[in-house]
Design a protein around this motif. Structure first.
Motif, PDB file in Angstrom:
ATOM      1  N   MET A 148       0.828  -1.206   0.000  1.00  0.00           N
ATOM      2  CA  MET A 148       0.000   0.000   0.000  1.00  0.00           C
ATOM      3  C   MET A 148       0.865   1.259   0.000  1.00  0.00           C
ATOM      4  SD  MET A 148      -3.164  -0.990  -0.047  1.00  0.00           S
ATOM      5  CE  MET A 148      -3.985   0.525   0.427  1.00  0.00           C
ATOM      6  N   VAL A 157      -7.638  -3.289  -3.478  1.00  0.00           N
ATOM      7  CA  VAL A 157      -7.023  -1.967  -3.535  1.00  0.00           C
ATOM      8  C   VAL A 157      -7.557  -1.203  -4.742  1.00  0.00           C
ATOM      9  CG1 VAL A 157      -4.837  -0.744  -3.916  1.00  0.00           C
ATOM     10  CG2 VAL A 157      -4.920  -2.692  -2.355  1.00  0.00           C
ATOM     11  N   MET A 178      -7.403   1.067   0.449  1.00  0.00           N
ATOM     12  CA  MET A 178      -7.973  -0.249   0.666  1.00  0.00           C
ATOM     13  C   MET A 178      -9.489  -0.111   0.759  1.00  0.00           C
ATOM     14  SD  MET A 178      -7.401  -2.857   3.885  1.00  0.00           S
ATOM     15  CE  MET A 178      -5.642  -2.540   3.859  1.00  0.00           C
ATOM     16  N   TRP A 236       2.605   1.685  -3.510  1.00  0.00           N
ATOM     17  CA  TRP A 236       1.791   1.519  -4.720  1.00  0.00           C
ATOM     18  C   TRP A 236       1.990   2.673  -5.694  1.00  0.00           C
ATOM     19  CZ3 TRP A 236      -1.431  -2.740  -5.524  1.00  0.00           C
ATOM     20  CH2 TRP A 236      -2.187  -2.699  -6.699  1.00  0.00           C
TER      21      TRP A 236
END
Length: 395
Positions: A67, A137, A387, A70
């Protein structure tokens, strides 16, 4: 008691004591073995619990790292199409010898991108416990990303008009808007500096008010150069240079394309099939010239998206006589020159933009909500992966 009797009694007692001693020793041995096994089982159970916890926290660390990186590592570009998958290598955690690997899959149907992220964690012992965590995601703030296509023409540093061009739609620049030889702007004009000729603008003129923060450079995809359209003249796979010149119609089917340089000259059209979206990243130079159409109606402008990626500041030229150009261009670090003498529909963004000659640029309002692909962001917009709520699961 006689001596003989005493001897007989001692012999009898010895015969009785020996088995008793042996029995006691055997019982003690059994108890000792049981205790050792119990301790061993407890140690084994404790180790398994510790390794399982390490594996779980390694999986969580993997999710957090995916995350957090990303946006910078652009995992989206590994999966340009719905259903594509990518498996990342194992990564060890230096603190305790545990590790994780991630398995990614694009799970949307071609709209707002969505990605399944499944992370497998393992403990520090080879062949030991593993734990698995999955989340969904969405890049670009889950649909709230950066919308750069708000104007017919936008020049980050400057916007210039020459030789009586016409624009139907709003125009803007974080710098000056320069007008030479009577252009016609049917819409509003907003500038961070000055607007040279207010009489050329039919709508509202706003000066000394930058419409947005400077647009950021966008990264190039983590993909090899290609793929190729249906027709082209030459292709250098190692350099990523494509030339489309005097061939038959070149069809760019839906998907992501990546070139170092893109040169199109001659009278052949470029077509995106109905219902498809072609996303073209160009790292270096871009030239589109000739008596030909690009993505003609009824295809919407958003179905042909061209992006200038990386730090290059090449001059991009877009022209053609009698042609229709139906597209959006986002090249925030390029000098974009529109020389078309016919019609360009869509939205065109560059570092500095010049619209020359008599051709018309018409804004396509359907691109107003269009975001940069893969949540790339820019100018303070999207890019950060989020998320989706209630998608965290252990499996």
């Amino acid at each position: 008691m006689t001596l003989a009797n005493r001897r007989n009694l001692m012999t009898s007692e010895s015969g009785i004591a020996m088995p008793a001693v042996i029995l006691v020793v055997a019982i003690l041995a059994i108890l000792a073995v049981g205790s050792v096994r119990t301790v061993g089982d407890e140690v084994k159970a404790s180790t398994q619990m510790s390794e399982s916890a390490k594996a779980f926290y390694a999986a969580e660390a993997g999710v957090d790292l995916i995350m957090a990186t990303w946006d910078s590592l652009k995992y989206d570009t590994l999966m340009p199409n719905p259903g594509d998958t990518a498996v990342l290598d194992w990564r060890d955690l230096p603190e305790n010898g545990a590790g994780f690997r991630a398995m990614l899959q694009r799970v949307d149907d071609g709209g707002q991108p969505g990605f399944s992220v499944r992370v497998q964690g393992r403990g520090g012992i080879s062949g030991g416990s593993t734990r698995n965590i999955g989340v969904i995601v969405q890049p670009g703030g889950g649909g709230g990303g950066f919308h750069p296509f708000q104007w017919a023409l936008f020049g980050d540093q400057a916007l210039e008009f020459e030789n009586t061009p016409d624009v139907v739609g709003n125009v803007a620049s974080n710098g000056d808007i320069i007008m030479v030889n009577n252009p016609t702007i049917t819409g509003d004009a907003q500038a961070g500096g000055t607007v040279q000729d207010h009489s050329a603008v039919s709508g509202t003129v706003t000066e000394s008010s930058p419409p947005t923060a400077p647009f950021d450079e966008i990264p190039c995809p983590s993909l090899p150069y290609g793929p190729l359209p249906s027709e082209y003249k030459s292709w250098n796979a190692s350099l990523g240079n494509i030339v489309i010149h005097n061939a038959s119609t070149s069809v760019f089917s839906g998907g992501v394309y990546y070139f170092n340089s893109f040169s199109k000259r001659g009278d052949n059209d470029i077509v995106v099939p109905p219902g498809d979206t072609a996303i073209i990243f160009v790292e270096g130079g871009f030239t589109y010239q000739g008596m030909s159409d690009a993505n003609p109606a009824p295809s919407p402008a958003a179905s042909l998206q061209i992006y200038g990626c990386g730090p290059g500041q090449n001059a991009w030229q877009l022209g053609g006589g009698g042609s229709v150009l139906n597209m959006v261009i986002y090249a925030p670090k390029r000098f974009l020159i529109l020389q078309n003498e016919a019609v360009a529909n869509g939205s065109f963004v560059g570092r500095r933009v010049e619209k020359v000659n008599e051709g018309t640029v018409t804004y396509d309002p359907t691109v107003a909500s269009l975001e940069l692909p893969f949540g790339l962001g820019g100018g303070g917009g999207g890019g950060v992966a989020t998320m989706m709520k209630r998608t965290w699961t252990e499996f």
